[in-house]
Motif scaffolding. Structure first.
Motif, PDB file in Angstrom:
ATOM      1  N   THR A  75       0.861  -1.177   0.000  1.00 62.29           N
ATOM      2  CA  THR A  75       0.000   0.000   0.000  1.00 62.29           C
ATOM      3  C   THR A  75       0.897   1.227   0.000  1.00 62.29           C
ATOM      4  OG1 THR A  75      -0.085   0.019   2.415  1.00 62.29           O
ATOM      5  CG2 THR A  75      -1.843  -1.184   1.263  1.00 62.29           C
ATOM      6  N   GLU A  76       0.313   2.374  -0.220  1.00 69.33           N
ATOM      7  CA  GLU A  76       1.110   3.595  -0.288  1.00 69.33           C
ATOM      8  C   GLU A  76       1.422   4.195   1.081  1.00 69.33           C
ATOM      9  OE1 GLU A  76       0.053   6.426  -3.255  1.00 69.33           O
ATOM     10  OE2 GLU A  76      -0.337   4.884  -4.745  1.00 69.33           O
ATOM     11  N   THR A  77       1.105   3.492   2.142  1.00 69.16           N
ATOM     12  CA  THR A  77       1.457   3.991   3.472  1.00 69.16           C
ATOM     13  C   THR A  77       2.980   4.028   3.598  1.00 69.16           C
ATOM     14  OG1 THR A  77       1.283   1.739   4.324  1.00 69.16           O
ATOM     15  CG2 THR A  77      -0.645   3.162   4.596  1.00 69.16           C
ATOM     16  N   PRO A  78       3.495   4.969   4.379  1.00 67.46           N
ATOM     17  CA  PRO A  78       4.957   5.076   4.514  1.00 67.46           C
ATOM     18  C   PRO A  78       5.575   3.813   5.115  1.00 67.46           C
ATOM     19  CG  PRO A  78       3.876   7.031   5.389  1.00 67.46           C
ATOM     20  CD  PRO A  78       2.795   6.029   5.108  1.00 67.46           C
ATOM     21  N   HIS A  79       6.826   3.580   4.752  1.00 65.60           N
ATOM     22  CA  HIS A  79       7.598   2.511   5.380  1.00 65.60           C
ATOM     23  C   HIS A  79       7.786   2.856   6.855  1.00 65.60           C
ATOM     24  CE1 HIS A  79       8.619   1.147   1.343  1.00 65.60           C
ATOM     25  NE2 HIS A  79       9.144   0.060   1.896  1.00 65.60           N
ATOM     26  N   PHE A  80       8.164   1.871   7.653  1.00 66.64           N
ATOM     27  CA  PHE A  80       8.345   2.068   9.085  1.00 66.64           C
ATOM     28  C   PHE A  80       9.370   3.157   9.395  1.00 66.64           C
ATOM     29  CE2 PHE A  80      11.736  -0.779   7.975  1.00 66.64           C
ATOM     30  CZ  PHE A  80      12.780  -0.448   8.816  1.00 66.64           C
ATOM     31  N   ASN A  81      10.314   3.386   8.498  1.00 61.93           N
ATOM     32  CA  ASN A  81      11.376   4.353   8.743  1.00 61.93           C
ATOM     33  C   ASN A  81      11.241   5.627   7.916  1.00 61.93           C
ATOM     34  OD1 ASN A  81      11.891   3.161   6.291  1.00 61.93           O
ATOM     35  ND2 ASN A  81      14.077   2.916   6.616  1.00 61.93           N
ATOM     36  N   ASP A  82      10.046   5.906   7.447  1.00 63.55           N
ATOM     37  CA  ASP A  82       9.839   7.056   6.570  1.00 63.55           C
ATOM     38  C   ASP A  82       8.487   7.696   6.868  1.00 63.55           C
ATOM     39  OD1 ASP A  82      10.235   8.874   4.536  1.00 63.55           O
ATOM     40  OD2 ASP A  82      10.484   7.380   2.969  1.00 63.55           O
ATOM     41  N   LYS A  83       8.330   8.925   6.427  1.00 70.04           N
ATOM     42  CA  LYS A  83       7.052   9.612   6.625  1.00 70.04           C
ATOM     43  C   LYS A  83       6.334   9.866   5.298  1.00 70.04           C
ATOM     44  CE  LYS A  83       8.379  11.717  10.921  1.00 70.04           C
ATOM     45  NZ  LYS A  83       8.652  12.880  11.702  1.00 70.04           N
ATOM     46  N   ALA A  84       7.035   9.679   4.204  1.00 68.37           N
ATOM     47  CA  ALA A  84       6.460   9.939   2.883  1.00 68.37           C
ATOM     48  C   ALA A  84       5.685   8.725   2.378  1.00 68.37           C
ATOM     49  CB  ALA A  84       7.573  10.287   1.897  1.00 68.37           C
ATOM     50  N   ALA A  85       4.654   9.017   1.603  1.00 63.24           N
ATOM     51  CA  ALA A  85       3.886   7.934   0.982  1.00 63.24           C
ATOM     52  C   ALA A  85       4.809   7.122   0.078  1.00 63.24           C
ATOM     53  CB  ALA A  85       2.738   8.508   0.165  1.00 63.24           C
ATOM     54  N   TRP A  86       4.566   5.819   0.016  1.00 62.36           N
ATOM     55  CA  TRP A  86       5.398   4.919  -0.787  1.00 62.36           C
ATOM     56  C   TRP A  86       4.673   4.635  -2.098  1.00 62.36           C
ATOM     57  CZ3 TRP A  86       5.709  -0.749  -1.533  1.00 62.36           C
ATOM     58  CH2 TRP A  86       6.948  -1.137  -2.078  1.00 62.36           C
ATOM     59  N   HIS A  87       4.957   5.454  -3.110  1.00 61.89           N
ATOM     60  CA  HIS A  87       4.249   5.368  -4.379  1.00 61.89           C
ATOM     61  C   HIS A  87       4.678   4.180  -5.246  1.00 61.89           C
ATOM     62  CE1 HIS A  87       2.199   9.053  -3.520  1.00 61.89           C
ATOM     63  NE2 HIS A  87       3.344   9.674  -3.323  1.00 61.89           N
TER      64      HIS A  87
END
Length: 131
Positions: A75-87
């Motif tokens: 899904t486009e939710t951020p990775h555990f170590n990031d705040k940005a969407a995961w496109h």
């Protein structure tokens, strides 16, 4: 250790060694990098992120009977170590769909959440109890 992120392999292995971790394990990668050569070279059959590659290695190389994928929702939710969407999630779901019907993988791996759970199904009691 199974990895697609070869540029990080030396760092991961060094950290593990320095922390006193067990080093008695095979490394599996689709190719070498900067002098690193995996113990088990295995090509990546589908582009589906490192999570799909780990499932592929577990089922097709190590011949595990079942794999439960956790933390790989695609899904486009951020990775555990990031705040940005995961496109990148969108481009990887195709690989998960293709792998889900491969004869060596079909019905043998499930996911706990997200798009991968919709594609593969969740590991329900019936699936867990089937050998």
């Amino acid at each position: 250790v199974v990895a697609c992120n070869l540029e990080k392999m030396d760092m991961w292995l060094t950290r593990r060694r320095n922390a006193g971790g067990n080093m008695d394990f095979p490394t599996v990668c689709h190719k070498g990098h900067n002098g690193f050569r995996p113990d088990v070279p295995m090509r990546e059959y589908w582009s589906g992120s490192s999570g799909l590659y780990v499932a592929q290695v577990a089922l097709l190389h190590f011949r595990y009977e079942r794999v439960i994928c956790c933390g790989m929702p695609m899904t486009e939710t951020p990775h555990f170590n990031d705040k940005a969407a995961w496109h990148h999630a969108r481009k990887y779901t195709r690989g998960w769909r293709e792998a889900s019907s491969h004869k060596g993988m079909a019905g043998k791996f499930r996911s706990m959440s997200g798009e991968t759970a919709r594609i593969l199904g969740k590991p329900d009691t019936e699936w867990l109890e089937t050998a």
